[in-house]
Enzyme design. Sequence first.
Site, PDB file in Angstrom:
ATOM      1  N   SER A   1       0.855  -0.623   7.568  1.00  0.00           N
ATOM      2  CA  SER A   1       0.602   0.208   8.733  1.00  0.00           C
ATOM      3  C   SER A   1      -0.891   0.599   8.658  1.00  0.00           C
ATOM      4  O   SER A   1      -1.481   0.521   7.585  1.00  0.00           O
ATOM      5  CB  SER A   1       1.507   1.453   8.723  1.00  0.00           C
ATOM      6  OG  SER A   1       1.225   2.309   7.639  1.00  0.00           O
ATOM      7  N   TYR A   2      -1.538   0.997   9.784  1.00  0.00           N
ATOM      8  CA  TYR A   2      -0.932   1.404  11.014  1.00  0.00           C
ATOM      9  C   TYR A   2      -1.667   0.877  12.249  1.00  0.00           C
ATOM     10  O   TYR A   2      -1.703   1.545  13.285  1.00  0.00           O
ATOM     11  CB  TYR A   2      -0.888   2.935  11.070  1.00  0.00           C
ATOM     12  CG  TYR A   2      -2.241   3.636  10.852  1.00  0.00           C
ATOM     13  CD1 TYR A   2      -3.128   3.803  11.912  1.00  0.00           C
ATOM     14  CD2 TYR A   2      -2.607   4.115   9.596  1.00  0.00           C
ATOM     15  CE1 TYR A   2      -4.351   4.446  11.717  1.00  0.00           C
ATOM     16  CE2 TYR A   2      -3.826   4.742   9.399  1.00  0.00           C
ATOM     17  CZ  TYR A   2      -4.692   4.906  10.466  1.00  0.00           C
ATOM     18  OH  TYR A   2      -5.897   5.533  10.266  1.00  0.00           O
TER      19      TYR A   2
ATOM     20  N   HIS B   1       0.857  -1.186   0.000  1.00  0.00           N
ATOM     21  CA  HIS B   1       0.000   0.000   0.000  1.00  0.00           C
ATOM     22  C   HIS B   1       0.895   1.238   0.000  1.00  0.00           C
ATOM     23  O   HIS B   1       1.728   1.429   0.886  1.00  0.00           O
ATOM     24  CB  HIS B   1      -0.948  -0.022   1.200  1.00  0.00           C
ATOM     25  CG  HIS B   1      -2.017  -1.076   1.047  1.00  0.00           C
ATOM     26  ND1 HIS B   1      -2.508  -1.808   2.080  1.00  0.00           N
ATOM     27  CD2 HIS B   1      -2.657  -1.494  -0.085  1.00  0.00           C
ATOM     28  CE1 HIS B   1      -3.427  -2.652   1.615  1.00  0.00           C
ATOM     29  NE2 HIS B   1      -3.534  -2.485   0.305  1.00  0.00           N
ATOM     30  N   ALA B   2       0.676   2.060  -1.012  1.00  0.00           N
ATOM     31  CA  ALA B   2       1.618   3.133  -1.320  1.00  0.00           C
ATOM     32  C   ALA B   2       1.855   4.087  -0.162  1.00  0.00           C
ATOM     33  O   ALA B   2       2.986   4.497   0.100  1.00  0.00           O
ATOM     34  CB  ALA B   2       1.110   3.908  -2.541  1.00  0.00           C
TER      35      ALA B   2
ATOM     36  N   GLU C   1       0.962  -5.017  10.807  1.00  0.00           N
ATOM     37  CA  GLU C   1       0.637  -3.590  10.698  1.00  0.00           C
ATOM     38  C   GLU C   1       1.469  -2.840  11.736  1.00  0.00           C
ATOM     39  O   GLU C   1       1.279  -2.999  12.940  1.00  0.00           O
ATOM     40  CB  GLU C   1      -0.850  -3.375  10.976  1.00  0.00           C
ATOM     41  CG  GLU C   1      -1.752  -4.005   9.918  1.00  0.00           C
ATOM     42  CD  GLU C   1      -2.582  -2.962   9.179  1.00  0.00           C
ATOM     43  OE1 GLU C   1      -2.477  -1.755   9.516  1.00  0.00           O
ATOM     44  OE2 GLU C   1      -3.319  -3.356   8.270  1.00  0.00           O
TER      45      GLU C   1
ATOM     46  N   ARG D   1      -3.229   4.733  -2.017  1.00  0.00           N
ATOM     47  CA  ARG D   1      -3.120   3.369  -1.467  1.00  0.00           C
ATOM     48  C   ARG D   1      -2.805   2.304  -2.529  1.00  0.00           C
ATOM     49  O   ARG D   1      -1.965   1.440  -2.330  1.00  0.00           O
ATOM     50  CB  ARG D   1      -4.456   3.024  -0.796  1.00  0.00           C
ATOM     51  CG  ARG D   1      -4.648   1.546  -0.424  1.00  0.00           C
ATOM     52  CD  ARG D   1      -6.056   1.346   0.149  1.00  0.00           C
ATOM     53  NE  ARG D   1      -6.445  -0.039   0.257  1.00  0.00           N
ATOM     54  CZ  ARG D   1      -6.332  -0.779   1.367  1.00  0.00           C
ATOM     55  NH1 ARG D   1      -5.786  -0.269   2.446  1.00  0.00           N
ATOM     56  NH2 ARG D   1      -6.752  -2.023   1.400  1.00  0.00           N
TER      57      ARG D   1
ATOM     58  N   ASN E   1      -3.421  -5.923  -2.579  1.00  0.00           N
ATOM     59  CA  ASN E   1      -3.683  -6.851  -1.475  1.00  0.00           C
ATOM     60  C   ASN E   1      -5.125  -7.351  -1.429  1.00  0.00           C
ATOM     61  O   ASN E   1      -5.601  -7.848  -0.405  1.00  0.00           O
ATOM     62  CB  ASN E   1      -3.311  -6.209  -0.135  1.00  0.00           C
ATOM     63  CG  ASN E   1      -3.064  -7.255   0.934  1.00  0.00           C
ATOM     64  OD1 ASN E   1      -2.571  -8.347   0.639  1.00  0.00           O
ATOM     65  ND2 ASN E   1      -3.419  -6.937   2.179  1.00  0.00           N
ATOM     66  N   ARG E   2      -5.859  -7.224  -2.540  1.00  0.00           N
ATOM     67  CA  ARG E   2      -7.145  -7.892  -2.715  1.00  0.00           C
ATOM     68  C   ARG E   2      -7.167  -8.693  -4.014  1.00  0.00           C
ATOM     69  O   ARG E   2      -8.186  -9.227  -4.403  1.00  0.00           O
ATOM     70  CB  ARG E   2      -8.306  -6.869  -2.748  1.00  0.00           C
ATOM     71  CG  ARG E   2      -8.475  -6.040  -1.495  1.00  0.00           C
ATOM     72  CD  ARG E   2      -8.906  -6.875  -0.277  1.00  0.00           C
ATOM     73  NE  ARG E   2      -9.127  -6.027   0.895  1.00  0.00           N
ATOM     74  CZ  ARG E   2      -8.163  -5.618   1.720  1.00  0.00           C
ATOM     75  NH1 ARG E   2      -6.910  -5.977   1.515  1.00  0.00           N
ATOM     76  NH2 ARG E   2      -8.448  -4.866   2.763  1.00  0.00           N
TER      77      ARG E   2
END
Length: 423
Positions: free
Chosen positions: A315-316, A184-185, A390, A242, A259-260
Amino acid sequence: MKLTTAILFTGAFRAVVLAKQNGSINFEGFKVYRIDTSDVADLKSTYDNLSIIELNHNRNHQHGSSDTIDIAVPPEHVAVFDTLDFNTTILSRNLGADIATEGSLGSYPELDDDGVPGLSWFDSYHAYEDHVRYWADLQASFVNNSELIQVGSSFEGRPIQGIHLWGSSGKNSKPAVFFNGNVHAREWITSIVVEYLLYQIVTGYKNDTAVQAALDNYDFYVLPVVNPDGFVYSQTTNRLWRKNRQTRDNTTAVGTDINRNWSVGFGGDGSSSNPSSETFSGYQAGDAPETAALMEFAQTLATNKGIKLYIDWHSYAQVILLSYGYICDSFPKNIDRQISLAGETASRIAQPYNTTFDYGPGCLVLYQSSGNGRDYMTDAAGAEFGWGIELRSTSYGFVLPANQIIPSSVEIWEGMKYLWANM
Ligand SMILES: [Zn+2]
């Protein structure tokens, strides 16, 4: 000079129009709230009306299992939002000021006598090109025990790359420890913490017995930035981006949630088929080039010596996520062992600064998410431990001040040393 360009920011449920200044979105005056969602039926219409940006979902077991969502409200809608009857706490009064506090991207450190970039690397965040240079310098200083690897290319053609490290038995002789950072960016802390782990391995192998044991027992494959396009975009244009930067036919929405997009549980609850969503899964498993490359690489590791440990770094929420995320009432066969290892890892993470990490199956401890990497590693690549971690911080969110890079790294290093020695 007035430079107000309407651009599309893909919020959780709809596109939102934000002002762009000097080529990047200005978050000055955005207020960040944590909403207790325990008895809130529908936030969607509120999001739509007030151009709200959704940040993280949280679930806090230690304080009575309340579910919360963190959101950013644009300055022009703060007054209206404050009249609504939500149960909120204020996380930030000015997101723009937080981004200023986070610090500007740092300069490249001097190399020490062994050719290793100095520890001042961890005093600030860095531009993507400097990360690429960092991996090359670190590898060059450890040339007998490492190689640079590239597992594929991003949508915009950037290499997805990192370092493979091995110990006394030589290359490709031990089960894999496989780390993915910055999927995630906007989660900038993840790549630099992963680099701190690399730094400790590279500089510690000479004389630290714990590092020697870890590297002699496992081949490490570490990809600090698996979403390079999104990462660059988060540095040049939108700090809160993201997804990847993939375009699709018949929509102006940009980005797939890598991530999906994995094949295990693809398209289930906790992912979206709407290209505007922050959790857009893509139309088919692996139709994001980044995910396709990672799945293929995981299969190579699986058929070689197998995958002992996978960690996808995020994160987070401060939580160690175990499989599964895509189902909530089924668990890996070794779940008891995983929970005990994760619990002890969390307690080691807490030792230096008392930072609390929750742990457990993702669906129970955070929220349902389908098509994620850790479930793929568990079910499709035979990983003994398919995890996500995370990092901190639940109070600062994605925009973690640069002076927390070292503490965040140090606590994770403590947890990893325990995990590698005991898994
Ligand atoms: Zn994430």
